[in-house]
Design a protein around this motif. Structure first.
Motif, PDB file in Angstrom:
ATOM      1  N   LEU A 183      47.287  38.327  54.262  1.00  0.00           N
ATOM      2  CA  LEU A 183      49.187  38.920  53.717  1.00  0.00           C
ATOM      3  C   LEU A 183      48.842  40.268  54.736  1.00  0.00           C
TER       4      LEU A 183
ATOM      5  N   SER B 146      50.637  38.482  44.517  1.00  0.00           N
ATOM      6  CA  SER B 146      49.920  39.805  44.417  1.00  0.00           C
ATOM      7  C   SER B 146      49.644  40.256  42.731  1.00  0.00           C
ATOM      8  N   SER B 147      48.292  40.803  42.874  1.00  0.00           N
ATOM      9  CA  SER B 147      47.914  41.671  41.349  1.00  0.00           C
ATOM     10  C   SER B 147      49.176  42.780  41.417  1.00  0.00           C
ATOM     11  N   ASP B 148      49.428  43.181  41.864  1.00  0.00           N
ATOM     12  CA  ASP B 148      50.378  44.404  41.706  1.00  0.00           C
ATOM     13  C   ASP B 148      52.337  43.954  42.052  1.00  0.00           C
TER      14      ASP B 148
ATOM     15  N   GLY C  32      39.471  35.828  45.715  1.00  0.00           N
ATOM     16  CA  GLY C  32      40.632  36.334  46.515  1.00  0.00           C
ATOM     17  C   GLY C  32      41.113  36.180  47.905  1.00  0.00           C
TER      18      GLY C  32
ATOM     19  N   ALA D 290      52.319  33.276  47.317  1.00  0.00           N
ATOM     20  CA  ALA D 290      51.060  33.976  47.168  1.00  0.00           C
ATOM     21  C   ALA D 290      51.953  35.083  46.156  1.00  0.00           C
TER      22      ALA D 290
ATOM     23  N   TYR E   4      53.760  41.908  43.804  1.00  0.00           N
ATOM     24  CA  TYR E   4      53.999  41.548  44.987  1.00  0.00           C
ATOM     25  C   TYR E   4      53.817  39.760  45.730  1.00  0.00           C
TER      26      TYR E   4
ATOM     27  N   GLU F 223      45.496  47.667  49.046  1.00  0.00           N
ATOM     28  CA  GLU F 223      44.998  46.523  49.137  1.00  0.00           C
ATOM     29  C   GLU F 223      45.118  45.396  48.577  1.00  0.00           C
ATOM     30  N   ILE F 224      45.570  44.547  48.783  1.00  0.00           N
ATOM     31  CA  ILE F 224      45.668  43.525  48.359  1.00  0.00           C
ATOM     32  C   ILE F 224      44.766  42.277  48.207  1.00  0.00           C
ATOM     33  N   ASN F 225      45.196  42.138  45.958  1.00  0.00           N
ATOM     34  CA  ASN F 225      44.835  41.573  45.553  1.00  0.00           C
ATOM     35  C   ASN F 225      45.500  40.377  44.595  1.00  0.00           C
ATOM     36  N   VAL F 226      45.087  38.762  45.490  1.00  0.00           N
ATOM     37  CA  VAL F 226      45.504  38.365  45.554  1.00  0.00           C
ATOM     38  C   VAL F 226      45.340  37.131  44.137  1.00  0.00           C
TER      39      VAL F 226
ATOM     40  N   TRP G 265      50.106  44.477  54.436  1.00  0.00           N
ATOM     41  CA  TRP G 265      49.776  44.946  53.520  1.00  0.00           C
ATOM     42  C   TRP G 265      50.739  45.151  53.017  1.00  0.00           C
TER      43      TRP G 265
END
Length: 170
Positions: free
Chosen positions: A93, A116-118, A63, A114, A120, A99-102, A95
């Motif tokens: 990145l 993120s899994s959520d 990630g 980029a 963004y 936590e950011i998961n790319v 916050w």
């Protein structure tokens, strides 16, 4: 992706995972054996590669985002504006929530994106035509969230524009 920069595998002796073609001229014809090559075990396990006009992004399986090449519009996300960077920069990145998961990266002509899994989207680099929807001026030197976008699963950077795909297909 923006062009032939993606087809540089094997230019530097065939022993590299990713060849920084943007650093050695932007296309296969001008790459030489002394290319600036992405190295180090933290990059070798990459899962996604994105390219811009003269810069590249690698999202590894852990990630982390790594950038290299031209930084004339801050597209490397390392906090500065300059010409070709020597070496590889790891991108941090900001916050947003937790936590950011790319999950995806891509480059436009002079900007980077980029996801993120959520859902963004983060952007940095040239904002001359509003491709990052930022009020921070022409150059966004470090990644920032593109607030107007949510529930995004994929992005694509164009010449002077960006595209985003929401989870519902719109």
């Amino acid at each position: 992706a923006d062009g032939p920069q993606t087809d540089c595998a094997g230019i530097c002796g065939g022993t590299t995972t990713v060849d920084a073609c943007s650093v050695c001229g932007g296309d296969n014809s001008s790459c030489t054996d002394d290319c600036n090559v992405v190295s180090g075990s933290n990059v070798y396990s990459q899962s996604t590669i994105g390219t811009g006009a003269n810069h590249s992004l690698v999202l590894n399986s852990g990630g982390s985002i790594f950038t290299f090449g031209d930084n004339g519009s801050s597209q490397l996300g390392n906090g500065g504006v300059g010409s070709i960077a020597s070496g590889v920069s790891e991108v941090d990145l900001p916050w947003v929530t937790g936590e950011i998961n790319v999950i995806a990266v891509d480059g436009g002509h002079h900007h980077s994106l980029a996801v993120s899994s959520d859902g963004y989207v983060f952007g940095w680099g040239s904002n001359e035509f509003g491709q990052l929807d930022s009020s921070n001026g022409t150059f966004v030197e470090t990644p920032e969230a593109i607030i107007v976008l949510s529930d995004i699963t994929a992005v694509s950077g164009g010449g002077n524009h960006s595209l985003a795909l929401q989870s519902d297909g719109t």
